[in-house]
Design an enzyme around this catalytic site. Structure first.
Site, short mmCIF file in Angstrom:
data_model
loop_
_atom_site.label_atom_id
_atom_site.label_comp_id
_atom_site.label_asym_id
_atom_site.label_seq_id
_atom_site.Cartn_x
_atom_site.Cartn_y
_atom_site.Cartn_z
N CYS A 45 45.65 -37.59 -7.89
CA CYS A 45 46.41 -38.83 -7.84
C CYS A 45 45.73 -39.91 -8.67
O CYS A 45 44.50 -39.95 -8.78
CB CYS A 45 46.56 -39.28 -6.39
SG CYS A 45 47.60 -40.76 -6.19
N ASP A 96 45.38 -42.87 -7.82
CA ASP A 96 44.80 -43.85 -6.90
C ASP A 96 43.34 -44.15 -7.27
O ASP A 96 42.53 -43.24 -7.44
CB ASP A 96 44.87 -43.30 -5.47
CG ASP A 96 44.60 -44.38 -4.43
OD1 ASP A 96 43.48 -44.93 -4.41
OD2 ASP A 96 45.49 -44.66 -3.61
N ARG A 108 40.98 -45.14 -5.61
CA ARG A 108 39.99 -44.83 -4.58
C ARG A 108 39.58 -43.36 -4.59
O ARG A 108 38.76 -42.94 -3.75
CB ARG A 108 40.55 -45.19 -3.20
CG ARG A 108 40.90 -46.66 -3.04
CD ARG A 108 41.73 -46.89 -1.78
NE ARG A 108 43.04 -46.26 -1.88
CZ ARG A 108 43.94 -46.25 -0.90
NH1 ARG A 108 43.65 -46.84 0.25
NH2 ARG A 108 45.12 -45.66 -1.07
N HIS A 138 45.55 -36.89 -1.39
CA HIS A 138 44.69 -37.64 -0.46
C HIS A 138 45.53 -38.27 0.64
O HIS A 138 46.68 -38.66 0.42
CB HIS A 138 43.89 -38.71 -1.21
CG HIS A 138 44.73 -39.81 -1.81
ND1 HIS A 138 44.92 -41.02 -1.18
CD2 HIS A 138 45.43 -39.87 -2.97
CE1 HIS A 138 45.69 -41.78 -1.94
NE2 HIS A 138 46.01 -41.11 -3.03
N CYS A 193 48.06 -41.80 0.75
CA CYS A 193 48.65 -41.94 -0.58
C CYS A 193 49.88 -42.86 -0.52
O CYS A 193 50.84 -42.60 0.22
CB CYS A 193 49.05 -40.57 -1.11
SG CYS A 193 49.79 -40.62 -2.77
#
Length: 217
Positions: A42, A44, A46, A98, A101
């Site tokens: 992803c 993302d 993080r 994750h 998400c």
């Protein structure tokens, strides 16, 4: 410009530290890359792919998009897979989602966010496919966690059905696909049981993974 200037300062500090630890590091890195792994994850911020598995630059080829989706019409993703398998000869392809998400949550709630709604239709397809299972979960948090897992499982299936992976397996190239999920709350990876080196192995693990209980704590 202050924030951007800080990035250059951080880069100089990082490069100096890498050179201090290993004076030949950048020389080796610039001459070739020979990763064993392709990571499809992803976007993302993080979920930093190399860091969470403790690998240095050059040790993992990475493709990221919102909600770690593998779509048969996405030439960007398919090109990364083809290059990784046929040119770099990676041995492992990891699809890693994750918990938490945002893209998966938007698909679960049918949120309207704009252009990205079209991309998240792929995740909504996963939601509709497994709606009966998701409806047995009592809270939105549990449904969200499970949809994060199911999305990874279905993307591994999509990955395994690409011509690149199927042809690699047909010529007995060493290549294993994996489905993992990362937990933002503790920094740990969890194996979803989607691990296959042949089409036969994939078929054997799909149903077990699809019906497994939610693995989140």
């Amino acid at each position: 410009m202050g924030d951007i200037s800080q990035l250059f300062a951080n880069n100089r500090t990082w490069a100096a530290e890498m050179t201090r630890k290993d004076p030949e590091f950048f020389g080796r890195l610039s001459s070739q890359q020979s990763p064993k792994y392709l990571w499809i994850g992803c976007s993302d911020s993080r979920v930093p792919a190399n860091q969470i598995v403790g690998l240095l630059p050059g040790e993992m080829f990475v493709h990221r998009n919102v909600a770690n989706v593998v779509v048969h019409t996405d030439l960007n993703c398919l090109s990364a897979i083809q290059f990784a398998v046929e040119v770099l000869h990676v041995c492992h392809i990891i699809v890693c989602g994750h918990y938490g998400c945002g893209g998966v949550l938007a698909a679960l709630r049918d949120d309207r966010l704009g252009l990205i709604d079209n991309w998240l239709r792929h995740v909504q397809d996963v939601r509709w496919k497994h709606l009966a299972q998701l409806d047995t979960l009592l809270t939105q948090a549990d449904q969200h966690n499970r949809l994060c897992e199911l999305n990874v499982i279905e993307q591994v299936v999509n990955l395994s059905q690409t011509t690149v992976v199927r042809e690699a397996w047909a010529r007995s190239q060493e290549l294993t696909v994996h489905g993992w999920v990362y937990d933002l709350r503790d920094g740990l990876l969890r194996d979803l049981g989607m691990c296959a080196s042949t089409e036969k192995e994939l078929t054997a693990c799909i149903e077990a993974a699809r019906t497994a209980v939610n693995r989140s704590p």
